[in-house]
Write a protein that holds these residues in place. Sequence first.
Motif, short mmCIF file in Angstrom:
data_model
loop_
_atom_site.label_atom_id
_atom_site.label_comp_id
_atom_site.label_asym_id
_atom_site.label_seq_id
_atom_site.Cartn_x
_atom_site.Cartn_y
_atom_site.Cartn_z
N LYS A 18 0.85 -1.14 -0.16
CA LYS A 18 -0.15 0.06 -0.06
C LYS A 18 1.13 1.33 -0.09
O LYS A 18 1.70 1.41 0.66
N GLY A 20 3.12 4.03 0.52
CA GLY A 20 3.38 4.95 2.05
C GLY A 20 3.67 3.87 3.06
O GLY A 20 4.38 4.27 4.08
N TYR A 21 3.13 2.67 2.81
CA TYR A 21 3.34 1.55 3.87
C TYR A 21 4.55 0.73 3.50
O TYR A 21 4.57 0.74 2.25
N PRO A 22 5.03 -0.12 4.45
CA PRO A 22 6.02 -1.02 4.25
C PRO A 22 5.17 -2.20 3.60
O PRO A 22 3.95 -2.50 3.69
N ALA A 24 3.86 -5.79 3.11
CA ALA A 24 3.78 -7.15 4.12
C ALA A 24 4.41 -8.18 3.13
O ALA A 24 4.31 -8.56 1.99
N LEU A 159 6.81 -6.70 7.83
CA LEU A 159 6.66 -5.43 7.24
C LEU A 159 8.20 -4.96 6.75
O LEU A 159 8.77 -4.83 7.57
N GLN A 160 8.29 -4.70 5.51
CA GLN A 160 9.60 -4.33 5.06
C GLN A 160 9.47 -3.42 4.02
O GLN A 160 8.81 -3.52 3.16
N TYR A 161 10.50 -2.38 3.82
CA TYR A 161 10.77 -1.64 2.60
C TYR A 161 11.80 -2.47 1.66
O TYR A 161 12.74 -2.79 2.32
N PRO B 166 6.36 7.52 6.93
CA PRO B 166 5.03 7.99 7.19
C PRO B 166 4.13 6.64 8.11
O PRO B 166 3.54 7.12 8.99
N TYR B 167 4.45 5.55 7.65
CA TYR B 167 3.69 4.40 8.30
C TYR B 167 4.43 4.38 9.83
O TYR B 167 3.64 4.34 10.89
N TYR B 181 -1.06 -4.12 12.72
CA TYR B 181 -1.35 -4.03 11.39
C TYR B 181 -1.46 -5.32 10.45
O TYR B 181 -2.07 -5.71 9.56
N LEU B 182 -0.40 -6.20 10.67
CA LEU B 182 -0.30 -7.39 9.66
C LEU B 182 -1.60 -8.15 10.27
O LEU B 182 -1.89 -8.99 9.10
N LEU B 185 -4.18 -8.16 8.11
CA LEU B 185 -4.01 -8.31 6.74
C LEU B 185 -4.22 -10.03 6.70
O LEU B 185 -4.03 -10.62 5.76
#
Lengths: 465, 197
Positions: A18, A20-22, A24, A159-161, B166-167, B181-182, B185
């Motif tokens: 998504k 702006g979000y890292p 999944a 969560l990762q970039y 930002p997150y 958050y996870l 999902l």
Amino acid sequence: MGQTLIDKIWDSHVVYSKPGYPDAFYIDAHFIHEVTSPQAFDGLRKRNIPVFNTKRTHATADHNIPTLNQHLPIKEELSRRQVEMLTKNCKEYGIELYGMGHPFNGIVHIIGPELGITLPGMTIVCGDSHTSTHGAFGTIGFGIGTSQVEQVLATQCILQYKPKKMKIEINGKLKKGVVSKDIILYIISKITASGGTGYFVEYAGETIRNLSMEARMTICNMSIEMGARGGLIAPDEITFDYIKGRKFAPQGDDWDKALAYWKTLHSDPDAVFDKVLQFDAADIEPMITYGTNPGMGMGITKRIPSLGDIDEHDRKSFKKALDYMALEDGIPLLGKPVDYVFFGSCTNARIEDLRMVASFVKGRKKADNVQVWVIPGSKQVEKQAREEGIDTIFEAAGFQLRGPGCSACLGMNEDKIPAGKYCISTSNRNFEGRQGPGARTFLASPLTAAAAAITGKITDVREYL
Amino acid sequence: MQTFQKIISTVVPLSIENIDTDQIIPARFLKATTREGFGKNLFRDWRYENNDENKPRKDFVLNNPLYKGEILVAEKNFGCGSSREHAAWALADYGFRVVVSSFFADIFKNNALNNFILPVTVSDKFLEQIFDEVQKNPKIEVEVDLLEQTIKILSSGQSEQFEINPYKKECLINGYDDIDYLLSLKNKIEEYETINH
Ligand code: SF4
């Protein structure tokens, strides 16, 4: 535009993304051990949720187990409690555990490849920074913190970039006495202990292609020592040969299917990296570190830099490191006596490493001034060493072959180097106090460490080959 | 639940580069099975002579009564080395809520954020300014404003913007974490598993 190997594996594991979000990011294999998991299980308990996928979670006890008398209960209370906690957690949550004494027990990054759990194209994490080791198979493997261990236990995702991508190419023929540990120590000495931060590294080039799987693991293992998240090498015939027939490796039709996929795992010729570095193998000599971070390394015949040659801004930390090591600037290290020699760790405790050491020390004896510890990376490595008669060679040389574990790599069990003593070590970190409070560490290859064990001092192994 | 918006505090200057997590919390103290109690062993081997709690090293900043506060300021490449989250727990347990440096190692940055410690990356120049100011006067205060993403030396008025994704900013401000958050999902993850494996 072509894709890098990192892109290919990364993109195929993004479950949800998504702006702006890292991302999944799905994890194929999660390794856990006693030190970085108890608080994660506690977290699950507090949230009252199960482990998402127990089949993809693999557990071992390695960091603080003793390496002597492994059949007896652990004497040190806190270590024992941590190992017991792991056993209890694995039982409660239905995770298979290769605990102390189990035939598959060993250092987490040694047993994954050895058992055929680590396979090309996978994503692998563990609460341990040297998870980069698994990259040797063409996997994305990286270390995580305990909060993330909890995330993976809870959701099989983290969560990762997406990291930046670097290619390090090494071409040319290695000189006599130079092995894979020297390659990686050389690279880190060139780009510093933070030169890889923010990147995932792909190692490529003829020199890498000619290395065995175990030698490749040594290189990927130390990617973290240049600050990189991880490092990987595209799989090839050498990789496939290594995997075939291992305990958990795919078989029959599954093998053929897997193989067809693995053969697609390489960077496309027109793939673009954010950074590319090139090195010539012929420039590398046996390496040794002189300071307190793995970037402070040099060719064994060189002199420690003089204070005047160091950038003014870096002088303070340079001096601090040399003070800790009780070494002068501008001096050579050859001939410097050492007190301990440690063969071990997930960097250099596989069977090839022990064979390399054994073939050097065969018929020789250790110097009187040194204590030599050989800590195999796993129970299977230990067993194989005994079957091949390596243990008798070591015994005759005065080396002690013990049970597997992390041991003096980080000094959590009783295998600590005493304060002020010098240890030449095949592990990966020479930080202040890493091998015990006040311990002074020289990092080197198994071959260079073997030479030091025989002469009792820092030695150019090439003089004995 | 912990949240984070703005902090004004005196600072603890630790003028050392490449501080690895083995220094922040040595391996032999990783044997606890909870997250609490690591603060007393923070920087253990720099804090005490011969590992002896009765012999604090006078020249180490944590033992200097002049310097106190919730903001730790360190030289570049903070948190390199081992991935142990215990380093972040030790800093938090000791009472730090912000670490300022010109460069952070990746895993540490993540671990810190997951424990509501804000790593603030500033320019080399600004870092030097903080060290200069605090050397002149140990009582100076620094303001870290997460909403505005600014760090300001209140005595001199010097300030700088800092980056945060930002997150993570949202998580810190609202006090929720990655698992929340996870878990939201979960269906997507199950779907992925069925299709791909
Ligand atoms: S051998 Fe050393 S580096 Fe490897 S996992 Fe164990 S402690 Fe970590």
